[in-house]
Write an enzyme that holds these catalytic residues in place. Structure first.
Site, PDB file in Angstrom:
ATOM      1  N   LYS A 212       0.827  -1.203   0.000  1.00  0.00           N
ATOM      2  CA  LYS A 212       0.000   0.000   0.000  1.00  0.00           C
ATOM      3  C   LYS A 212       0.870   1.264   0.000  1.00  0.00           C
ATOM      4  CE  LYS A 212      -3.879  -2.262   2.363  1.00  0.00           C
ATOM      5  NZ  LYS A 212      -4.869  -2.150   3.471  1.00  0.00           N
TER       6      LYS A 212
ATOM      7  N   ASN B  24      -1.863  -0.200   6.951  1.00  0.00           N
ATOM      8  CA  ASN B  24      -1.340  -1.488   7.415  1.00  0.00           C
ATOM      9  C   ASN B  24      -0.471  -2.189   6.361  1.00  0.00           C
ATOM     10  OD1 ASN B  24      -3.406  -2.193   5.753  1.00  0.00           O
ATOM     11  ND2 ASN B  24      -4.593  -3.315   7.260  1.00  0.00           N
TER      12      ASN B  24
ATOM     13  N   GLU C 189      -9.594  -9.433  -8.137  1.00  0.00           N
ATOM     14  CA  GLU C 189      -8.544  -8.455  -7.841  1.00  0.00           C
ATOM     15  C   GLU C 189      -7.358  -8.572  -8.803  1.00  0.00           C
ATOM     16  OE1 GLU C 189      -7.686  -8.967  -3.683  1.00  0.00           O
ATOM     17  OE2 GLU C 189      -9.600  -8.058  -3.080  1.00  0.00           O
TER      18      GLU C 189
ATOM     19  N   TYR D 194     -12.211  -1.488  -3.929  1.00  0.00           N
ATOM     20  CA  TYR D 194     -12.787  -1.769  -2.606  1.00  0.00           C
ATOM     21  C   TYR D 194     -14.312  -1.660  -2.601  1.00  0.00           C
ATOM     22  CZ  TYR D 194      -8.387  -2.059   0.058  1.00  0.00           C
ATOM     23  OH  TYR D 194      -7.182  -2.445   0.594  1.00  0.00           O
TER      24      TYR D 194
ATOM     25  N   HIS E 264      -1.998  -5.438   1.348  1.00  0.00           N
ATOM     26  CA  HIS E 264      -3.318  -6.022   1.079  1.00  0.00           C
ATOM     27  C   HIS E 264      -3.089  -7.424   0.541  1.00  0.00           C
ATOM     28  CE1 HIS E 264      -7.319  -6.704  -0.600  1.00  0.00           C
ATOM     29  NE2 HIS E 264      -6.676  -7.225  -1.637  1.00  0.00           N
TER      30      HIS E 264
HETATM   31  P1  GDP Z   1      -7.929  -6.988   5.216  1.00  0.00           P
HETATM   32  O1  GDP Z   1      -8.534  -8.056   4.334  1.00  0.00           O
HETATM   33  O2  GDP Z   1      -7.156  -7.552   6.377  1.00  0.00           O
HETATM   34  O3  GDP Z   1      -7.133  -5.957   4.446  1.00  0.00           O
HETATM   35  O4  GDP Z   1      -9.154  -6.202   5.920  1.00  0.00           O
HETATM   36  P2  GDP Z   1     -10.591  -5.715   5.414  1.00  0.00           P
HETATM   37  O5  GDP Z   1     -10.936  -6.310   4.077  1.00  0.00           O
HETATM   38  O6  GDP Z   1     -11.552  -5.894   6.531  1.00  0.00           O
HETATM   39  O7  GDP Z   1     -10.401  -4.130   5.235  1.00  0.00           O
HETATM   40  C1  GDP Z   1      -9.753  -3.589   4.107  1.00  0.00           C
HETATM   41  C2  GDP Z   1      -8.830  -2.489   4.549  1.00  0.00           C
HETATM   42  O8  GDP Z   1      -9.613  -1.429   5.096  1.00  0.00           O
HETATM   43  C3  GDP Z   1      -7.863  -2.844   5.681  1.00  0.00           C
HETATM   44  O9  GDP Z   1      -6.701  -3.498   5.247  1.00  0.00           O
HETATM   45  C4  GDP Z   1      -7.543  -1.476   6.249  1.00  0.00           C
HETATM   46  O10 GDP Z   1      -6.605  -0.759   5.427  1.00  0.00           O
HETATM   47  C5  GDP Z   1      -8.897  -0.785   6.146  1.00  0.00           C
HETATM   48  N1  GDP Z   1      -9.687  -0.912   7.383  1.00  0.00           N
HETATM   49  C6  GDP Z   1     -10.248  -2.045   7.904  1.00  0.00           C
HETATM   50  N2  GDP Z   1     -10.906  -1.765   9.040  1.00  0.00           N
HETATM   51  C7  GDP Z   1     -10.784  -0.426   9.228  1.00  0.00           C
HETATM   52  C8  GDP Z   1     -11.257   0.479  10.230  1.00  0.00           C
HETATM   53  O11 GDP Z   1     -11.951   0.101  11.182  1.00  0.00           O
HETATM   54  N3  GDP Z   1     -10.919   1.803  10.078  1.00  0.00           N
HETATM   55  C9  GDP Z   1     -10.175   2.259   9.017  1.00  0.00           C
HETATM   56  N4  GDP Z   1      -9.885   3.570   8.929  1.00  0.00           N
HETATM   57  N5  GDP Z   1      -9.699   1.432   8.068  1.00  0.00           N
HETATM   58  C10 GDP Z   1      -9.998   0.108   8.169  1.00  0.00           C
END
Ligand code: GDP
Length: 140
Positions: free
Chosen positions: A10, A113, A127, A50, A116
């Site tokens: 990222k 973080n 994707e 997304y 991805h």
């Molecule tokens: P991943 O599959 O572990 O990447 O997680 P998800 O698919 O649930 O979320 C996609 C991305 O959204 C995450 O990698 C984070 O960058 C972001 N994200 C997830 N949860 C949160 C949150 O509660 N707050 C914010 N600001 N970003 C989030």
């Protein structure tokens, strides 16, 4: 079973000079990189990527972040690579991520973080096709 997954370093990871570190972890784990390029997504491209999260409260913030600078997109290949990549990445929230994972070692925030990774074969197919055509994937 040999499968493929999409990985993204990222914009926070690229800006902080972590491309080499992340790639080293994949290579050390025996995961093959079969496609790789840099992209600077537009807001619209990040929103399309997304789209499953569009109802989430963090959607605007996430798509702003993902379009804020260059990212590295990769196709990873290997046995069980979707789950293995998720293991190397660690939990979404770095505070919950296991020791030695990419997010535990480098993430600064639940959103920023570093990496991805696709979470299932269907999302991996969507994707990968979002960023690469078949001629850009070696052995594809
Ligand atoms: P991943 O599959 O572990 O990447 O997680 P998800 O698919 O649930 O979320 C996609 C991305 O959204 C995450 O990698 C984070 O960058 C972001 N994200 C997830 N949860 C949160 C949150 O509660 N707050 C914010 N600001 N970003 C989030």
């Amino acid at each position: 079973m040999t499968e493929r997954t999409l990985s993204i370093i990222k914009p926070d990871g690229v800006a902080r000079g972590l491309i080499g570190e992340v790639v080293k972890r994949f290579e050390s784990a025996g995961i093959r990189i079969v496609a790789m390029k840099m992209v600077h997504m537009t807001r619209t491209q990040a929103e399309g990527f997304y789209a499953v999260h569009r109802e989430r409260p963090f959607f605007d913030s996430l798509t702003t972040f993902m379009s804020s600078g260059p990212a590295v997109v990769m196709v990873l290949e290997g046995d069980n690579v979707i789950a293995r990549n998720r293991e190397l990445m660690g939990a979404t929230n770095f505070k919950d991520a296991a020791e030695g994972t990419i997010r535990r070692d480098f993430a600064t925030d639940i959103e920023k973080n570093v990496v991805h990774g696709s979470d299932a074969p269907e999302t991996a197919a969507f994707e990968i096709a979002y960023f690469f055509n078949q001629f850009e994937i070696v052995g594809g």
